[in-house]
Design a protein around this motif. Structure first.
Motif, PDB file in Angstrom:
ATOM      1  N   ASP A   1       0.836  -1.215   0.000  1.00 59.82           N
ATOM      2  CA  ASP A   1       0.000   0.000   0.000  1.00 59.82           C
ATOM      3  C   ASP A   1       0.866   1.258   0.000  1.00 59.82           C
ATOM      4  N   HIS A   2       1.934   1.258   0.854  1.00 58.04           N
ATOM      5  CA  HIS A   2       2.839   2.404   0.921  1.00 58.04           C
ATOM      6  C   HIS A   2       3.459   2.691  -0.437  1.00 58.04           C
ATOM      7  N   LEU A   3       3.903   1.626  -1.103  1.00 58.38           N
ATOM      8  CA  LEU A   3       4.567   1.809  -2.405  1.00 58.38           C
ATOM      9  C   LEU A   3       3.585   2.347  -3.447  1.00 58.38           C
ATOM     10  N   LEU A   4       2.356   1.831  -3.418  1.00 56.71           N
ATOM     11  CA  LEU A   4       1.350   2.309  -4.383  1.00 56.71           C
ATOM     12  C   LEU A   4       1.011   3.774  -4.138  1.00 56.71           C
ATOM     13  N   ASP A   5       0.820   4.132  -2.848  1.00 53.37           N
ATOM     14  CA  ASP A   5       0.504   5.531  -2.508  1.00 53.37           C
ATOM     15  C   ASP A   5       1.606   6.450  -2.981  1.00 53.37           C
ATOM     16  N   MET A   6       2.859   6.021  -2.717  1.00 53.29           N
ATOM     17  CA  MET A   6       3.996   6.856  -3.080  1.00 53.29           C
ATOM     18  C   MET A   6       4.051   7.075  -4.586  1.00 53.29           C
ATOM     19  N   SER A   7       3.803   6.004  -5.362  1.00 53.52           N
ATOM     20  CA  SER A   7       3.907   6.178  -6.814  1.00 53.52           C
ATOM     21  C   SER A   7       2.772   7.069  -7.307  1.00 53.52           C
TER      22      SER A   7
END
Ligand code: ATP
Ligand code: MG
Length: 269
Positions: free
Chosen positions: A105-111
């Motif tokens: 989730d963190h990686l998706l939000d960041m992208s």
């Protein structure tokens, strides 16, 4: 006299040619410098990409290894394990799965934030309720910390994406507990200040060196591992900054090394 005029004309032509040549060379040099800058930029991007890949694969490997290990144990030793042992292994698998979901989730939000694609679903909501719920849940997930809520009565409703602001609050409370000793207190405060709402999370933990205070909000910035069992990608604060700014607010960190930290953010009313 005629010869003199001819020489003058020749020299003038040669000078004009020279000037043209110089201008061409200057253009080539400017292009070379631009290319050089591009190469440096690409090298930096390449470095960031490999940093990201190695950090992400390292962070994913830990929960994956736990899931694989406990599942194999449950399959291979099913009959020999006591009921409580099975329960404990299943709980470890459950925790590792939560951690994996959080990382993805963190990686998706960041992208999405980086690409400017994150859409906020704003609605007028009761901020007091949102904060109370976050604190109640944090008390369950961090039962060994003293989580205290200090909130003024009668806070106004705010027009926000509740899920995203809850995410910011969860990130800050998670950091406060992760970087402080069990038994110490974590204080969540909220009050109205003029046309803004101020929310903060303070801890009595290891603190942050002055030189790192600004950089903790940078993408994937982590202070060198200071605690055993410390996990993280260094994304929580950068995502929180992106989410608060998308709401028109500000976020900042105050800290004293060895004494504790306080992360605050505002939301416009
Ligand atoms: P993630 O949140 O992605 O799981 P993380 O907690 O390391 O990983 P951030 O939340 O972005 O990443 O924080 C960046 C760094 O700032 C941390 O690695 C930590 O060193 C420091 N930091 C953040 N909050 C605190 C705090 N309350 N006390 C001490 N250090 C902190
Ligand atoms: Mg964090």
């Amino acid at each position: 006299m005629k010869d003199e005029a001819k020489t003058k004309k020749r020299i003038t032509n040669e000078l004009a040619e020279l000037c043209q040549r110089i201008a061409e060379l200057e253009k080539v040099e400017a292009e070379r410098q631009q290319l050089e800058r591009k190469v440096v930029e690409y090298e930096e991007l390449d470095r960031l990409k490999s940093d990201l890949l190695s950090t992400v694969s390292h962070e994913l490997r830990t929960p994956l290894a736990a899931i694989k290990g406990y599942t194999t144990m449950l399959l291979d030793y099913d009959r020999r394990l006591r009921c409580e042992e099975k329960q404990e292994h299943l709980q470890s698998i459950d925790r590792a799965t939560d951690r994996l979901t959080e990382l993805v989730d963190h990686l998706l939000d960041m992208s999405q934030l980086n690409a400017g694609l994150l859409k906020l679903e704003k609605q007028p909501i009761s901020i007091s309720k949102l904060i109370r719920e976050a604190v109640a849940e944090a008390k369950l997930t961090a039962p060994r910390h003293q989580i205290v809520l200090n909130m003024r009565k009668g806070l106004p409703r705010v027009n926000i994406d509740a899920k995203r602001i809850r995410q910011v609050l969860d990130n800050l409370i998670d950091n406060a507990c992760k970087y402080s000793k069990e038994g110490s207190s974590v204080v969540v405060q909220a009050h109205r200040g003029g046309s803004e709402l101020h929310i903060s999370v303070a801890d009595q933990g290891i603190g942050i060196p002055a030189g790192d205070l600004e950089r903790v909000f940078d993408w994937m910035y982590r202070i060198e591992k200071r605690l055993p069992q410390e996990e993280g990608l260094g994304l929580g604060l950068s995502i929180s900054k992106g989410l608060v700014q998308a709401h028109g607010g500000r976020i900042w960190m105050e800290s004293e090394e060895g004494k504790g930290s306080k992360c605050s953010f505002t939301l416009p009313l």
